[in-house]
Design a protein around this motif. Structure first.
Motif, PDB file in Angstrom:
ATOM      1  N   VAL A 145       0.840  -1.202   0.000  1.00 48.94           N
ATOM      2  CA  VAL A 145       0.000   0.000   0.000  1.00 48.94           C
ATOM      3  C   VAL A 145       0.876   1.252   0.000  1.00 48.94           C
ATOM      4  N   HIS A 146       1.981   1.199   0.744  1.00 49.53           N
ATOM      5  CA  HIS A 146       2.887   2.345   0.878  1.00 49.53           C
ATOM      6  C   HIS A 146       4.330   1.937   0.601  1.00 49.53           C
ATOM      7  N   PRO A 147       4.672   1.653  -0.657  1.00 53.14           N
ATOM      8  CA  PRO A 147       6.053   1.256  -0.960  1.00 53.14           C
ATOM      9  C   PRO A 147       7.066   2.354  -0.632  1.00 53.14           C
ATOM     10  N   GLU A 148       6.603   3.600  -0.542  1.00 55.67           N
ATOM     11  CA  GLU A 148       7.498   4.707  -0.193  1.00 55.67           C
ATOM     12  C   GLU A 148       7.960   4.625   1.270  1.00 55.67           C
ATOM     13  N   TRP A 149       7.341   3.777   2.050  1.00 49.57           N
ATOM     14  CA  TRP A 149       7.730   3.590   3.451  1.00 49.57           C
ATOM     15  C   TRP A 149       8.923   2.654   3.600  1.00 49.57           C
ATOM     16  N   LEU A 150       9.351   2.006   2.517  1.00 53.43           N
ATOM     17  CA  LEU A 150      10.339   0.929   2.621  1.00 53.43           C
ATOM     18  C   LEU A 150      11.773   1.386   2.417  1.00 53.43           C
ATOM     19  N   ILE A 151      12.652   0.708   3.136  1.00 52.37           N
ATOM     20  CA  ILE A 151      14.089   0.762   2.886  1.00 52.37           C
ATOM     21  C   ILE A 151      14.541  -0.691   2.749  1.00 52.37           C
ATOM     22  N   THR A 152      15.591  -0.920   1.997  1.00 53.23           N
ATOM     23  CA  THR A 152      16.026  -2.287   1.699  1.00 53.23           C
ATOM     24  C   THR A 152      17.439  -2.528   2.190  1.00 53.23           C
ATOM     25  N   SER A 153      17.642  -3.709   2.744  1.00 54.82           N
ATOM     26  CA  SER A 153      18.970  -4.175   3.133  1.00 54.82           C
ATOM     27  C   SER A 153      19.070  -5.619   2.675  1.00 54.82           C
ATOM     28  N   GLY A 154      19.889  -5.852   1.655  1.00 46.42           N
ATOM     29  CA  GLY A 154      19.960  -7.183   1.056  1.00 46.42           C
ATOM     30  C   GLY A 154      18.618  -7.525   0.442  1.00 46.42           C
ATOM     31  N   SER A 155      18.072  -8.685   0.811  1.00 38.90           N
ATOM     32  CA  SER A 155      16.758  -9.073   0.279  1.00 38.90           C
ATOM     33  C   SER A 155      15.631  -8.774   1.272  1.00 38.90           C
ATOM     34  N   THR A 156      15.950  -8.079   2.349  1.00 41.05           N
ATOM     35  CA  THR A 156      14.945  -7.750   3.356  1.00 41.05           C
ATOM     36  C   THR A 156      14.516  -6.299   3.209  1.00 41.05           C
ATOM     37  N   ARG A 157      13.227  -6.086   3.297  1.00 37.15           N
ATOM     38  CA  ARG A 157      12.674  -4.729   3.253  1.00 37.15           C
ATOM     39  C   ARG A 157      12.152  -4.383   4.641  1.00 37.15           C
ATOM     40  N   TYR A 158      12.403  -3.151   5.042  1.00 38.76           N
ATOM     41  CA  TYR A 158      11.997  -2.670   6.362  1.00 38.76           C
ATOM     42  C   TYR A 158      11.144  -1.424   6.204  1.00 38.76           C
ATOM     43  N   PHE A 159      10.215  -1.245   7.159  1.00 40.01           N
ATOM     44  CA  PHE A 159       9.513   0.015   7.243  1.00 40.01           C
ATOM     45  C   PHE A 159      10.494   1.027   7.814  1.00 40.01           C
ATOM     46  N   ASN A 160      10.586   2.179   7.196  1.00 41.64           N
ATOM     47  CA  ASN A 160      11.543   3.206   7.607  1.00 41.64           C
ATOM     48  C   ASN A 160      11.024   3.927   8.858  1.00 41.64           C
ATOM     49  N   PRO A 161      11.669   3.717  10.019  1.00 49.80           N
ATOM     50  CA  PRO A 161      11.194   4.349  11.247  1.00 49.80           C
ATOM     51  C   PRO A 161      11.387   5.860  11.265  1.00 49.80           C
ATOM     52  N   GLY A 162      12.092   6.390  10.286  1.00 50.07           N
ATOM     53  CA  GLY A 162      12.270   7.827  10.196  1.00 50.07           C
ATOM     54  C   GLY A 162      11.067   8.546   9.614  1.00 50.07           C
ATOM     55  N   ILE A 163      10.094   7.784   9.121  1.00 53.28           N
ATOM     56  CA  ILE A 163       8.894   8.358   8.528  1.00 53.28           C
ATOM     57  C   ILE A 163       7.785   8.381   9.586  1.00 53.28           C
ATOM     58  N   ASP A 165       4.561   8.586   9.390  1.00 51.85           N
ATOM     59  CA  ASP A 165       3.424   7.701   9.129  1.00 51.85           C
ATOM     60  C   ASP A 165       3.748   6.249   9.491  1.00 51.85           C
ATOM     61  N   VAL A 166       4.989   5.846   9.317  1.00 51.77           N
ATOM     62  CA  VAL A 166       5.404   4.498   9.712  1.00 51.77           C
ATOM     63  C   VAL A 166       5.288   4.359  11.230  1.00 51.77           C
ATOM     64  N   ARG A 167       5.802   5.327  11.944  1.00 55.74           N
ATOM     65  CA  ARG A 167       5.708   5.280  13.410  1.00 55.74           C
ATOM     66  C   ARG A 167       4.253   5.251  13.860  1.00 55.74           C
ATOM     67  N   SER A 168       3.410   6.034  13.231  1.00 58.22           N
ATOM     68  CA  SER A 168       1.987   6.036  13.579  1.00 58.22           C
ATOM     69  C   SER A 168       1.358   4.670  13.313  1.00 58.22           C
ATOM     70  N   HIS A 169       1.732   4.060  12.196  1.00 59.28           N
ATOM     71  CA  HIS A 169       1.216   2.731  11.858  1.00 59.28           C
ATOM     72  C   HIS A 169       1.650   1.708  12.911  1.00 59.28           C
ATOM     73  N   ILE A 170       2.909   1.712  13.278  1.00 60.96           N
ATOM     74  CA  ILE A 170       3.428   0.759  14.271  1.00 60.96           C
ATOM     75  C   ILE A 170       2.724   0.971  15.614  1.00 60.96           C
ATOM     76  N   ILE A 171       2.530   2.207  15.995  1.00 60.54           N
ATOM     77  CA  ILE A 171       1.812   2.503  17.243  1.00 60.54           C
ATOM     78  C   ILE A 171       0.390   1.947  17.179  1.00 60.54           C
ATOM     79  N   ALA A 172      -0.275   2.107  16.041  1.00 54.78           N
ATOM     80  CA  ALA A 172      -1.635   1.579  15.884  1.00 54.78           C
ATOM     81  C   ALA A 172      -1.647   0.051  16.004  1.00 54.78           C
ATOM     82  N   VAL A 173      -0.645  -0.605  15.430  1.00 55.65           N
ATOM     83  CA  VAL A 173      -0.536  -2.068  15.520  1.00 55.65           C
ATOM     84  C   VAL A 173      -0.386  -2.492  16.979  1.00 55.65           C
ATOM     85  N   VAL A 174       0.509  -1.836  17.697  1.00 54.58           N
ATOM     86  CA  VAL A 174       0.736  -2.176  19.105  1.00 54.58           C
ATOM     87  C   VAL A 174      -0.517  -1.897  19.927  1.00 54.58           C
ATOM     88  N   GLU A 175      -1.150  -0.749  19.690  1.00 52.38           N
ATOM     89  CA  GLU A 175      -2.376  -0.414  20.430  1.00 52.38           C
ATOM     90  C   GLU A 175      -3.474  -1.450  20.177  1.00 52.38           C
TER      91      GLU A 175
END
Length: 182
Positions: A145-163, A165-175
């Motif tokens: 849905v939000h490929p602009e949220w991604l950073i890549t290291s090798g073959s692994t993609r991570y949500f960029n915690p510097g964004i 909206d990513v932090r808000s999403h993670i907070i919503a998941v935890v909540e």
């Protein structure tokens, strides 16, 4: 000599206080779900998955474990009922496919039945580990849905915690987990 007796008295008081209110030891184990390392096998029927999880908890209890860290988020997914992220493919082989039961709710009940604590273990930022990302992940997966949220290291993609909206999403998941599970 008085000083020695005073120190000895304090030491004995501490022992007495400790024996009346002992601290509980934490003897924990992790149940890893990514790649089905510990559990589950996506080829198993739900009843078999439940039986294997129950057996694993029985073995941990017998070994003296009193706390389980249960991995409920591996790659932007859920091994619990979520309105925010898709079901994990480690349960059924297909992202977003409802397995017909709630593994976290089941694990909580079964751990508590054994007098064990259970804690949800999340990988908050790992988004994808497959090279076939475009076809393997559910269309509702936040990394699609939000490929602009991604950073890549090798073959692994991570949500960029510097964004933000990513932090808000993670907070919503935890909540969501905190609000819906004990």
């Amino acid at each position: 000599m008085k000083r020695f007796l005073l120190l000895l008295s304090l030491f004995l008081l501490q022992i007495t206080a400790y024996s009346q209110n002992p601290k509980r030891e934490l003897r924990a184990a992790w149940i890893s779900t990514v790649y089905g390392i510990d559990w589950p096998n996506s080829a198993d029927a739900p009843a078999t998955q439940r039986t294997k999880l129950t057996s694993m908890l029985d073995q941990l209890k017998t070994a003296g474990i009193n706390t389980v860290y249960f991995q409920v988020r591996t790659t932007g997914d859920a091994l619990y009922s979520s309105t925010i992220v898709p079901w994990s493919h480690w349960l059924t082989g297909t992202y977003g496919q409802n397995p017909g039961w709630d593994p976290l709710a089941f694990a909580i009940t079964e751990a508590h039945n054994r007098g064990m604590e259970i804690h949800a273990w999340l990988n908050p930022y790992r988004a994808a580990i497959a090279t076939n990302f475009a076809t393997a992940y559910a269309s509702t997966h936040m990394a699609r849905v939000h490929p602009e949220w991604l950073i890549t290291s090798g073959s692994t993609r991570y949500f960029n915690p510097g964004i933000a909206d990513v932090r808000s999403h993670i907070i919503a998941v935890v909540e969501e987990i905190v609000n819906n599970y004990n």
